[in-house]
Design a protein around this motif. Structure first.
Motif, mmCIF file in Angstrom:
data_model
loop_
_atom_site.group_PDB
_atom_site.id
_atom_site.type_symbol
_atom_site.label_atom_id
_atom_site.label_comp_id
_atom_site.label_asym_id
_atom_site.label_seq_id
_atom_site.Cartn_x
_atom_site.Cartn_y
_atom_site.Cartn_z
ATOM 1 N N ASN A 61 0.805 -1.234 0.000
ATOM 2 C CA ASN A 61 0.000 0.000 0.000
ATOM 3 C C ASN A 61 0.835 1.279 0.000
ATOM 4 N N GLN A 62 2.051 1.194 -0.499
ATOM 5 C CA GLN A 62 2.850 2.401 -0.658
ATOM 6 C C GLN A 62 2.397 3.107 -1.929
ATOM 7 N N LYS A 63 2.472 4.419 -1.917
ATOM 8 C CA LYS A 63 2.077 5.204 -3.079
ATOM 9 C C LYS A 63 3.205 6.172 -3.406
ATOM 10 N N PHE A 64 3.377 6.420 -4.690
ATOM 11 C CA PHE A 64 4.383 7.370 -5.156
ATOM 12 C C PHE A 64 3.695 8.476 -5.937
ATOM 13 N N PHE A 65 4.098 9.724 -5.678
ATOM 14 C CA PHE A 65 3.671 10.875 -6.467
ATOM 15 C C PHE A 65 4.886 11.347 -7.246
ATOM 16 N N TYR A 66 4.679 11.670 -8.519
ATOM 17 C CA TYR A 66 5.746 12.176 -9.370
ATOM 18 C C TYR A 66 5.356 13.553 -9.909
ATOM 19 N N TYR A 67 6.260 14.509 -9.720
ATOM 20 C CA TYR A 67 6.105 15.854 -10.264
ATOM 21 C C TYR A 67 7.318 16.111 -11.153
ATOM 22 N N PHE A 68 7.105 16.271 -12.450
ATOM 23 C CA PHE A 68 8.219 16.493 -13.368
ATOM 24 C C PHE A 68 8.782 17.901 -13.192
ATOM 25 N N ILE A 69 10.093 17.984 -13.051
ATOM 26 C CA ILE A 69 10.780 19.263 -12.933
ATOM 27 C C ILE A 69 11.210 19.737 -14.319
ATOM 28 N N GLU A 70 11.676 18.803 -15.126
ATOM 29 C CA GLU A 70 12.035 19.080 -16.514
ATOM 30 C C GLU A 70 10.897 18.575 -17.391
ATOM 31 N N PRO A 71 10.783 19.061 -18.628
ATOM 32 C CA PRO A 71 9.675 18.618 -19.480
ATOM 33 C C PRO A 71 9.578 17.092 -19.587
ATOM 34 N N ALA A 72 8.406 16.580 -19.282
ATOM 35 C CA ALA A 72 8.145 15.140 -19.309
ATOM 36 C C ALA A 72 8.101 14.625 -20.742
ATOM 37 N N PRO A 73 8.237 13.310 -20.924
ATOM 38 C CA PRO A 73 8.111 12.740 -22.271
ATOM 39 C C PRO A 73 6.772 13.079 -22.944
ATOM 40 N N ALA A 74 5.741 13.343 -22.154
ATOM 41 C CA ALA A 74 4.428 13.687 -22.711
ATOM 42 C C ALA A 74 4.411 15.080 -23.348
ATOM 43 N N CYS A 75 5.370 15.924 -23.008
ATOM 44 C CA CYS A 75 5.433 17.274 -23.579
ATOM 45 C C CYS A 75 5.942 17.204 -25.013
ATOM 46 N N LYS A 76 5.416 18.056 -25.833
ATOM 47 C CA LYS A 76 5.858 18.080 -27.232
ATOM 48 C C LYS A 76 7.304 18.536 -27.380
ATOM 49 N N VAL A 77 7.813 19.282 -26.393
ATOM 50 C CA VAL A 77 9.179 19.803 -26.467
ATOM 51 C C VAL A 77 10.220 18.815 -25.953
ATOM 52 N N SER A 78 9.787 17.793 -25.253
ATOM 53 C CA SER A 78 10.720 16.844 -24.651
ATOM 54 C C SER A 78 11.264 15.865 -25.683
#
Length: 102
Positions: A61-78
């Motif tokens: 039951n551990q959970k991880f939250f991820y907040y991208f600091i640099e543009p994520a792969p989902a970004c068009k610029v990444s």
């Protein structure tokens, strides 16, 4: 709620997946302030940093939250698949147990 010095949390929340590179400018501040997030509950973190860019439910039951600091792969610029992100690990009680930049 802790106050995170050197961070504009409204801009942080608006920079979903780090696509606008606003979070990248806060990298040093988040590195210095990340330990203030320890022992916060999941909802407190969401209230402070906004909804995570990604989350993951792990064993025990551990959970991880991820907040991208640099543009994520989902970004068009990444173009890079290995980007820096703030990772918060919550224990089974829903409290932040570990905070790191990976």
């Amino acid at each position: 709620m802790p106050e995170l010095q050197g961070m504009d949390l409204e801009q942080w929340k608006d920079d979903k997946n780090g696509c606008q590179n606003i979070r990248a400018g806060m990298r040093k501040a988040i590195d210095e302030e990340k330990n203030k997030l320890l022992s916060l509950g999941e909802m407190q973190v969401v209230k402070l940093l906004g909804k995570p860019d990604q989350n993951e439910l792990s064993r025990r039951n551990q959970k991880f939250f991820y907040y991208f600091i640099e543009p994520a792969p989902a970004c068009k610029v990444s173009t890079d698949t290995l980007v820096k992100k703030l990772v918060i690990r919550f224990n089974a009680m829903g409290l932040a147990k570990e905070v790191a930049i990976e």
